[in-house]
Design a protein around this motif. Structure first.
Motif, mmCIF file in Angstrom:
data_model
loop_
_atom_site.group_PDB
_atom_site.id
_atom_site.type_symbol
_atom_site.label_atom_id
_atom_site.label_comp_id
_atom_site.label_asym_id
_atom_site.label_seq_id
_atom_site.Cartn_x
_atom_site.Cartn_y
_atom_site.Cartn_z
ATOM 1 N N PRO A 85 -66.535 -107.630 31.804
ATOM 2 C CA PRO A 85 -66.943 -109.024 31.588
ATOM 3 C C PRO A 85 -65.791 -109.951 31.206
ATOM 4 O O PRO A 85 -65.715 -111.080 31.691
ATOM 5 N N ALA A 86 -64.887 -109.471 30.339
ATOM 6 C CA ALA A 86 -63.785 -110.319 29.901
ATOM 7 C C ALA A 86 -62.856 -110.670 31.059
ATOM 8 O O ALA A 86 -62.313 -111.785 31.118
ATOM 9 N N VAL A 87 -62.680 -109.738 31.990
ATOM 10 C CA VAL A 87 -61.807 -109.984 33.140
ATOM 11 C C VAL A 87 -62.428 -111.029 34.063
ATOM 12 O O VAL A 87 -61.792 -112.019 34.444
ATOM 13 N N GLY B 116 -70.841 -113.930 39.930
ATOM 14 C CA GLY B 116 -71.049 -112.940 38.892
ATOM 15 C C GLY B 116 -71.796 -111.702 39.336
ATOM 16 O O GLY B 116 -71.596 -110.625 38.777
ATOM 17 N N THR B 117 -72.652 -111.829 40.354
ATOM 18 C CA THR B 117 -73.448 -110.674 40.786
ATOM 19 C C THR B 117 -72.566 -109.513 41.217
ATOM 20 O O THR B 117 -72.789 -108.363 40.828
ATOM 21 N N ALA C 169 -70.842 -114.110 28.547
ATOM 22 C CA ALA C 169 -69.382 -114.165 28.606
ATOM 23 C C ALA C 169 -68.925 -115.253 29.573
ATOM 24 O O ALA C 169 -67.968 -115.996 29.297
ATOM 25 N N GLN C 170 -69.622 -115.356 30.695
ATOM 26 C CA GLN C 170 -69.289 -116.409 31.664
ATOM 27 C C GLN C 170 -69.523 -117.792 31.070
ATOM 28 O O GLN C 170 -68.689 -118.688 31.211
ATOM 29 N N ALA C 171 -70.670 -117.966 30.427
ATOM 30 C CA ALA C 171 -70.997 -119.277 29.862
ATOM 31 C C ALA C 171 -69.957 -119.711 28.831
ATOM 32 O O ALA C 171 -69.522 -120.874 28.826
ATOM 33 N N LEU D 293 -63.074 -116.747 35.996
ATOM 34 C CA LEU D 293 -63.948 -117.920 36.134
ATOM 35 C C LEU D 293 -63.417 -119.081 35.308
ATOM 36 O O LEU D 293 -63.397 -120.233 35.763
ATOM 37 N N HIS D 294 -62.975 -118.804 34.101
ATOM 38 C CA HIS D 294 -62.380 -119.836 33.245
ATOM 39 C C HIS D 294 -61.229 -120.533 33.967
ATOM 40 O O HIS D 294 -61.145 -121.765 33.983
#
Length: 201
Positions: free
Chosen positions: A86-88, A76-77, A139-141, A93-94
């Motif tokens: 963020p959504a991309v 993420g960094t 968003a990642q979580a 990641l999803h």
């Protein structure tokens, strides 16, 4: 005793950039904690400096090729620093976590840290950068949970420790030092150990 195939994926923190010795990296530290808890561990590292979430597809493929039961993903960094929406990044990641879960692995994800604590961020922008970091991590979580993974967020207390102690950073003032990796590993260990215990049950 069955062997726990433990893989570490992600960016420079997953690769251990800034640590003085290989044994100080997150993967090595957490593998020792797992062994101390009674697990036989086969550790593989796939982290690459400067990696972004779109690099996870290749890393997950490599991990699945060697076999993986438990994957720790630190990412993420670089997405945040390079202004990937963020959504991309969260979508990428999803997909990585979902692919691991479909293969029967468990995924523990460490989301983007608070970049507002980094010394080279101008003081006037620290609050803005911290807010953006928090939005990114959220968003990642959300994406990780939807994909069936778990989130290991070190929390604001760890960020405060780093902000107050320059020795927790390496000479580049960006990556953790060996001492910094020790603190991060301590924060992540309960999450990793809990998942490993569940796998062994």
């Amino acid at each position: 005793m069955s062997i726990l195939r433990f893989s570490v994926l992600g960016d420079s923190l997953a690769a251990g950039v800034g640590s003085a010795r290989a044994e100080d990296t997150l993967g090595q530290r957490l593998a020792r904690r797992l062994r101390a808890a009674g697990h036989a561990v086969d550790l593989h590292g796939f982290g690459v400096p400067r990696a972004r979430s779109d690099d996870l597809e290749r890393q997950v493929g490599a991990a699945l090729g060697t076999g993986v039961d438990l994957a720790l993903i630190v990412i993420g960094t670089n997405d945040l620093a390079r202004f990937v929406p963020p959504a991309v990044a969260a979508g990428q990641l999803h997909d990585a976590v979902a692919r691991l879960v479909r293969a029967g692995a468990r995924a523990v994800v460490v989301p983007a840290p608070d970049l507002g604590i980094v010394s080279w961020v101008p003081g006037a922008y620290r609050q803005l950068v911290s807010a953006a970091s928090g939005q990114y991590a959220q968003a990642q979580a959300n994406a990780v949970i939807r994909a069936g993974g778990s989130v290991a967020a070190p929390g604001p207390e760890l960020s405060a420790r780093f902000a107050a102690d320059a020795t927790l950073f390496s000479a580049d003032r960006f990556h953790p030092s060996s001492a910094g990796y020790g603190l991060i590993a301590d924060a992540l260990a309960p999450h990793v150990l809990a998942v490993a215990a569940d796998l062994a049950a």
